[in-house]
Design a protein around this motif. Sequence first.
Motif, PDB file in Angstrom:
ATOM      1  N   ILE A 153       0.857  -1.189   0.000  1.00  0.00           N
ATOM      2  CA  ILE A 153       0.000   0.000   0.000  1.00  0.00           C
ATOM      3  C   ILE A 153       0.893   1.239   0.000  1.00  0.00           C
ATOM      4  CG2 ILE A 153      -1.739   1.336   1.266  1.00  0.00           C
ATOM      5  CD1 ILE A 153      -2.690  -1.317   2.486  1.00  0.00           C
ATOM      6  N   ALA A 154       0.558   2.161  -0.875  1.00  0.00           N
ATOM      7  CA  ALA A 154       1.217   3.467  -0.916  1.00  0.00           C
ATOM      8  C   ALA A 154       0.229   4.469  -0.322  1.00  0.00           C
ATOM      9  CB  ALA A 154       1.593   3.840  -2.341  1.00  0.00           C
ATOM     10  N   PRO A 155       0.371   4.854   0.935  1.00  0.00           N
ATOM     11  CA  PRO A 155      -0.709   5.559   1.625  1.00  0.00           C
ATOM     12  C   PRO A 155      -0.866   7.043   1.297  1.00  0.00           C
ATOM     13  CG  PRO A 155       1.106   5.147   3.131  1.00  0.00           C
ATOM     14  CD  PRO A 155       1.442   4.437   1.857  1.00  0.00           C
ATOM     15  N   ARG A 156       0.224   7.727   1.006  1.00  0.00           N
ATOM     16  CA  ARG A 156       0.134   9.181   0.857  1.00  0.00           C
ATOM     17  C   ARG A 156       0.023   9.581  -0.610  1.00  0.00           C
ATOM     18  NH1 ARG A 156       4.178  12.301   4.861  1.00  0.00           N
ATOM     19  NH2 ARG A 156       4.687  13.210   2.836  1.00  0.00           N
ATOM     20  N   SER A 171      -3.650  -0.819  -4.243  1.00  0.00           N
ATOM     21  CA  SER A 171      -2.457  -0.331  -3.528  1.00  0.00           C
ATOM     22  C   SER A 171      -2.587   1.128  -3.116  1.00  0.00           C
ATOM     23  CB  SER A 171      -1.137  -0.507  -4.297  1.00  0.00           C
ATOM     24  OG  SER A 171      -0.987   0.465  -5.314  1.00  0.00           O
ATOM     25  N   HIS A 172      -3.548   1.848  -3.716  1.00  0.00           N
ATOM     26  CA  HIS A 172      -3.713   3.264  -3.353  1.00  0.00           C
ATOM     27  C   HIS A 172      -5.179   3.648  -3.166  1.00  0.00           C
ATOM     28  CE1 HIS A 172      -2.243   7.334  -2.834  1.00  0.00           C
ATOM     29  NE2 HIS A 172      -2.980   7.791  -3.824  1.00  0.00           N
ATOM     30  N   THR A 173      -6.058   2.667  -3.102  1.00  0.00           N
ATOM     31  CA  THR A 173      -7.474   2.992  -2.927  1.00  0.00           C
ATOM     32  C   THR A 173      -7.726   3.487  -1.504  1.00  0.00           C
ATOM     33  OG1 THR A 173      -8.098   0.766  -2.199  1.00  0.00           O
ATOM     34  CG2 THR A 173      -8.107   1.188  -4.578  1.00  0.00           C
ATOM     35  N   PRO A 174      -8.735   4.340  -1.326  1.00  0.00           N
ATOM     36  CA  PRO A 174      -9.019   4.859   0.020  1.00  0.00           C
ATOM     37  C   PRO A 174      -9.277   3.775   1.057  1.00  0.00           C
ATOM     38  CG  PRO A 174     -10.107   6.221  -1.618  1.00  0.00           C
ATOM     39  CD  PRO A 174      -9.534   5.043  -2.361  1.00  0.00           C
ATOM     40  N   LEU A 180      -4.678   0.549   6.351  1.00  0.00           N
ATOM     41  CA  LEU A 180      -3.277   0.629   6.788  1.00  0.00           C
ATOM     42  C   LEU A 180      -3.128   1.650   7.911  1.00  0.00           C
ATOM     43  CD1 LEU A 180      -0.436  -0.520   6.101  1.00  0.00           C
ATOM     44  CD2 LEU A 180      -0.062   1.567   4.780  1.00  0.00           C
ATOM     45  N   ASN A 181      -3.808   2.770   7.796  1.00  0.00           N
ATOM     46  CA  ASN A 181      -3.742   3.778   8.857  1.00  0.00           C
ATOM     47  C   ASN A 181      -4.304   3.238  10.164  1.00  0.00           C
ATOM     48  OD1 ASN A 181      -2.515   5.704   7.249  1.00  0.00           O
ATOM     49  ND2 ASN A 181      -4.447   6.640   6.613  1.00  0.00           N
ATOM     50  N   ALA A 182      -5.326   2.372  10.083  1.00  0.00           N
ATOM     51  CA  ALA A 182      -5.888   1.769  11.282  1.00  0.00           C
ATOM     52  C   ALA A 182      -4.880   0.827  11.940  1.00  0.00           C
ATOM     53  CB  ALA A 182      -7.172   1.019  10.946  1.00  0.00           C
ATOM     54  N   VAL A 183      -4.105   0.107  11.131  1.00  0.00           N
ATOM     55  CA  VAL A 183      -3.032  -0.745  11.666  1.00  0.00           C
ATOM     56  C   VAL A 183      -2.002   0.118  12.397  1.00  0.00           C
ATOM     57  CG1 VAL A 183      -1.122  -2.296  11.073  1.00  0.00           C
ATOM     58  CG2 VAL A 183      -3.321  -2.526   9.903  1.00  0.00           C
ATOM     59  N   MET A 184      -1.624   1.209  11.766  1.00  0.00           N
ATOM     60  CA  MET A 184      -0.625   2.103  12.355  1.00  0.00           C
ATOM     61  C   MET A 184      -1.109   2.689  13.678  1.00  0.00           C
ATOM     62  SD  MET A 184       1.214   5.433  10.621  1.00  0.00           S
ATOM     63  CE  MET A 184       2.238   4.441   9.553  1.00  0.00           C
ATOM     64  N   GLU A 185      -2.352   3.124  13.684  1.00  0.00           N
ATOM     65  CA  GLU A 185      -2.913   3.726  14.895  1.00  0.00           C
ATOM     66  C   GLU A 185      -3.032   2.711  16.027  1.00  0.00           C
ATOM     67  OE1 GLU A 185      -6.927   6.169  16.324  1.00  0.00           O
ATOM     68  OE2 GLU A 185      -6.653   5.588  14.228  1.00  0.00           O
ATOM     69  N   GLY A 219       6.284   5.328 -10.097  1.00  0.00           N
ATOM     70  CA  GLY A 219       6.527   4.468  -8.953  1.00  0.00           C
ATOM     71  C   GLY A 219       5.476   4.590  -7.863  1.00  0.00           C
ATOM     72  N   ARG A 220       5.638   3.702  -6.867  1.00  0.00           N
ATOM     73  CA  ARG A 220       4.796   3.726  -5.670  1.00  0.00           C
ATOM     74  C   ARG A 220       5.664   3.356  -4.469  1.00  0.00           C
ATOM     75  NH1 ARG A 220      -0.031  -0.237  -7.974  1.00  0.00           N
ATOM     76  NH2 ARG A 220       0.141   0.487 -10.145  1.00  0.00           N
ATOM     77  N   ARG A 221       5.355   3.914  -3.312  1.00  0.00           N
ATOM     78  CA  ARG A 221       6.085   3.553  -2.083  1.00  0.00           C
ATOM     79  C   ARG A 221       5.291   2.458  -1.373  1.00  0.00           C
ATOM     80  NH1 ARG A 221       6.962   5.418   3.613  1.00  0.00           N
ATOM     81  NH2 ARG A 221       5.021   6.621   3.431  1.00  0.00           N
ATOM     82  N   LEU A 222       5.638   1.221  -1.697  1.00  0.00           N
ATOM     83  CA  LEU A 222       4.953   0.061  -1.138  1.00  0.00           C
ATOM     84  C   LEU A 222       5.696  -0.553   0.040  1.00  0.00           C
ATOM     85  CD1 LEU A 222       3.952  -1.770  -4.458  1.00  0.00           C
ATOM     86  CD2 LEU A 222       2.655  -0.029  -3.195  1.00  0.00           C
TER      87      LEU A 222
END
Length: 262
Positions: A153-156, A171-174, A180-185, A219-222
């Motif tokens: 996932i490329a989040p930003r 990989s970039h869908t909302p 992914l943000n929920a995992v981080m939080e 590219g993408r930051r995966l």
Amino acid sequence: MAFTLATWNINSVRLRAGLVARLMGEEAPDVICLQECKSPVDQIPLADFAALGYGHMVARGQKGYNGVAILSKLPITDVGDRDFAGLGHARHVAAKLDNGVTIHNFYVPAGGDKPDREINEKFGQKLDYLSEMRDWFHSERPEKAILVGDLNIAPREDDVWDHKKLLKIVSHTPVEVDALNAVMEAGQWVDVTRQDVPEGKLYSWWSYRARDWSAADKGRRLDHVWATSDIAAAGHGSRVLRDARGWEQPSDHAPVFASFDL
């Protein structure tokens, strides 16, 4: 203790063992976390890597698919793995350094081509995988830990070559970014790469489909390096080794580095 680690989706550790050896020789990070090794553990060429100083390995593997490995100059202890979403895949392994830092190495499912779980089982598996990561980190809050890997996932917006064009691309869908943000939080993780490089386009993956990947630069930051909030401030020196994408018979991913003083 100061150490540097690299994370790299190698796309077959046996096929690209020479590239891993090149990384070891030219960059010499203390720890190298590999994903998509595509090899049973007993067939990873550890003897070749040990000859270059990387005599410690914790890994999970399977023939032809998936697979994660942590190679280290420093002593490491195997502290297990989890089968998120019950897929039976070798997608996670964890190891602990002598200083008490746990390193989690993840290979999150790519999710197929269509961002709709009703018509694409693989996309559903990806979302379920992320949900179980979130729940685990919520119930067992990690401390003194680093999470690396190909999270697919490329989040930003500046983690992809064109935010608007990729909003409906897996990989970039909302819905993936939110997951992914929920995992981080849940784990109070800090994106160490973006802590060090807060602004600007930054990629770690370029498709094989582009005739000239560097000129196209789509590219993408995966690939990511995170740390728990209690040690994130000790992270520094983040970078992507873009040149590795242009090595002979390369992976479509480039290594991502970070250093820690702990």
